[in-house]
Scaffold this active site. Structure first.
Site, short mmCIF file in Angstrom:
data_model
loop_
_atom_site.label_atom_id
_atom_site.label_comp_id
_atom_site.label_asym_id
_atom_site.label_seq_id
_atom_site.Cartn_x
_atom_site.Cartn_y
_atom_site.Cartn_z
N ASP A 134 1.06 -0.80 0.16
CA ASP A 134 -0.03 0.00 0.08
C ASP A 134 0.78 1.11 0.34
O ASP A 134 2.18 1.47 -0.29
CB ASP A 134 -1.21 -0.39 1.78
CG ASP A 134 -2.18 0.41 0.74
OD1 ASP A 134 -2.28 1.26 -0.07
OD2 ASP A 134 -3.59 0.25 1.71
N ASP A 149 -10.29 3.68 -3.68
CA ASP A 149 -10.64 1.80 -2.98
C ASP A 149 -12.45 2.83 -3.84
O ASP A 149 -12.37 3.36 -3.72
CB ASP A 149 -10.83 3.00 -1.80
CG ASP A 149 -9.42 2.47 -1.07
OD1 ASP A 149 -8.14 2.09 -1.60
OD2 ASP A 149 -9.48 2.41 0.28
C1 GLA Z 1 -5.94 1.45 1.05
C2 GLA Z 1 -6.12 0.38 -0.46
C3 GLA Z 1 -7.41 -0.80 0.33
C4 GLA Z 1 -6.85 -1.04 2.39
C5 GLA Z 1 -6.83 -0.03 3.09
C6 GLA Z 1 -6.38 -0.80 4.24
O1 GLA Z 1 -6.95 2.40 1.73
O2 GLA Z 1 -6.41 1.12 -1.23
O3 GLA Z 1 -7.03 -1.25 -0.75
O4 GLA Z 1 -6.22 -1.97 1.81
O5 GLA Z 1 -6.08 0.84 2.25
O6 GLA Z 1 -6.50 0.07 5.39
#
Ligand code: GLA
Length: 371
Positions: free
Chosen positions: A133, A188
């Site tokens: 990430d 997301d």
């Molecule tokens: C980010 C990523 C998500 C997930 C969250 C976890 O937002 O894009 O897919 O992994 O972190 O905290």
């Protein structure tokens, strides 16, 4: 194909599996993962291709161990290697998350400047897939950071799929193909139709960058999470398949409905996603709320999605010139959700598509008709 793209055979077709984040957020545990693994098998999902079981953020303990290693939260994950063995004994693979920045998005210790140590740690747990990430990454250059990850993984000598998650911020499609096996192209996903449509639009110009071992990743599936109708989930799944997207179920596999299961294991839709030619589909027409997406398949057939984004039923049409042939062609048309042949059609095919829905077809040029 991007310049120097990976061809290491670790992800010849888009990776498929389950990821804890969309449904469970930070509430992950060894028990949840084992129960999910069992449910993947029981439901037929493993045999449909869902192989990677990925534990996302919040598996970590709040600090590193005294010797500088990442530690799990031992209440939730008492035995990381044991969990990997549980999955491997069931012909599943183990995926785990960390973050390129100082801390993960949930505030746990990040892996900045510890890439080699942490990759080694993951390898010692027999991890098969690493999602990296991008939170708290201020000052880092994305390409350089993920190249370091790629080297760190290579140095472990354990083959691990590298899933790049910098949300499309630094145009990863331009450089990530030689670095990782999949890269997120957007922020997301949310369990809402407008989110699926928004992400879809971001994929339209990216087809040329995807191929075997290097895939655009429009984020994990929301199918079955409750925020959309089954028709919307079918459209979401159809679109991800035509996009050659990685398919990570993001729902509770243990309790899903029959309707959700039927979407997630639809064999002819998955076959499009997993088509070995590895060409990402493209939008070939857009008229008001109706779109036609087309993907070339191995052997020359085409997968087609007829999408109605609007609020009322609409007629959607695909003509065979949009598939790269001539309008005068005859094609054999099959409905991939109904798993039924529709029959030979000259010039094209049209149907009424319900609001927020998609139809998915395969069209194969009918040579006998041309003779
Ligand atoms: C980010 C990523 C998500 C997930 C969250 C976890 O937002 O894009 O897919 O992994 O972190 O905290």
């Amino acid at each position: 194909m991007g310049l120097g793209a990976l061809t290491d055979g670790l992800a010849p077709t888009p990776p498929m599996g389950w990821n804890s984040w969309n449904h469970f957020g930070p509430f992950v545990s060894d028990q949840l993962v084992r129960e999910t693994a069992d449910a993947l098998i029981e439901s037929g999902m493993r045999d449909a291709g869902y192989r990677y079981v990925v534990v996302d953020d919040a598996w970590e303990g709040s600090v590193r161990s005294d010797d500088g290693n990442l530690e799990p939260n031992l209440w939730r994950f008492p035995n990381m290697h044991g969990l990997a063995s549980y999955l491997h004994a069931r012909e599943l693979s183990y995926g785990l998350y960390t973050c390129a920045g100082d801390r993960t998005c949930q505030g746990y210790p990040g892996s900045r400047s510890r890439e080699f140590v942490d990759a080694r740690r993951f390898a010692s747990w027999d991890v098969d897939f690493m999602k990296i990430d991008w939170c708290h990454s201020g000052g880092l250059d994305a390409r350089t950071a993920y190249e370091t990850w790629s080297e760190a993984i290579r140095a472990t000598r354990r083959p691990m799929v590298l899933s790049i998650c910098e949300w499309g911020r630094n145009r990863p499609w331009r450089w990530a193909g030689s670095v990782g096996h999949l890269w997120r192209t957007s922020g997301d996903i949310a369990d809402r139709w407008d989110s699926v449509m928004d992400i879809l639009d971001r994929q339209a110009a990216l087809a040329e960058f995807a191929g075997p071992d290097h895939w655009n990743d429009p984020d994990m599936l929301e199918v079955g999470n409750g925020g959309m109708t089954d028709a919307e989930y079918r459209a979401h799944f159809s679109l991800w398949a035509i996009l050659a997207a990685p398919l990570f179920a993001g729902n509770d596999i243990r309790t899903m409905s029959d309707a959700t299961r039927a979407i997630l294991i639809a064999p002819e839709v998955i076959a499009v996603d997993q088509d070995r030619l590895g060409r990402q589909g493209q939008r070939v027409s857009r008229e008001r709320d109706v779109e036609v997406w087309v993907r070339e398949l191995d052997g020359g057939a085409r997968a087609v999605v007829l999408l109605n984004r609007g609020e009322s039923a609409a007629r959607a049409e695909v003509t065979w010139d949009l598939l790269g042939g001539s309008r005068a062609d005859t094609a054999l048309v099959r409905d991939l959700w109904e798993r039924q042949d529709i029959g030979p059609r000259r010039e094209g095919y049209d149907r009424t598509v319900a609001p927020h829905s998609a139809a998915m077809l395969r069209a194969t040029r009918d040579n006998s008709a041309r003779a």
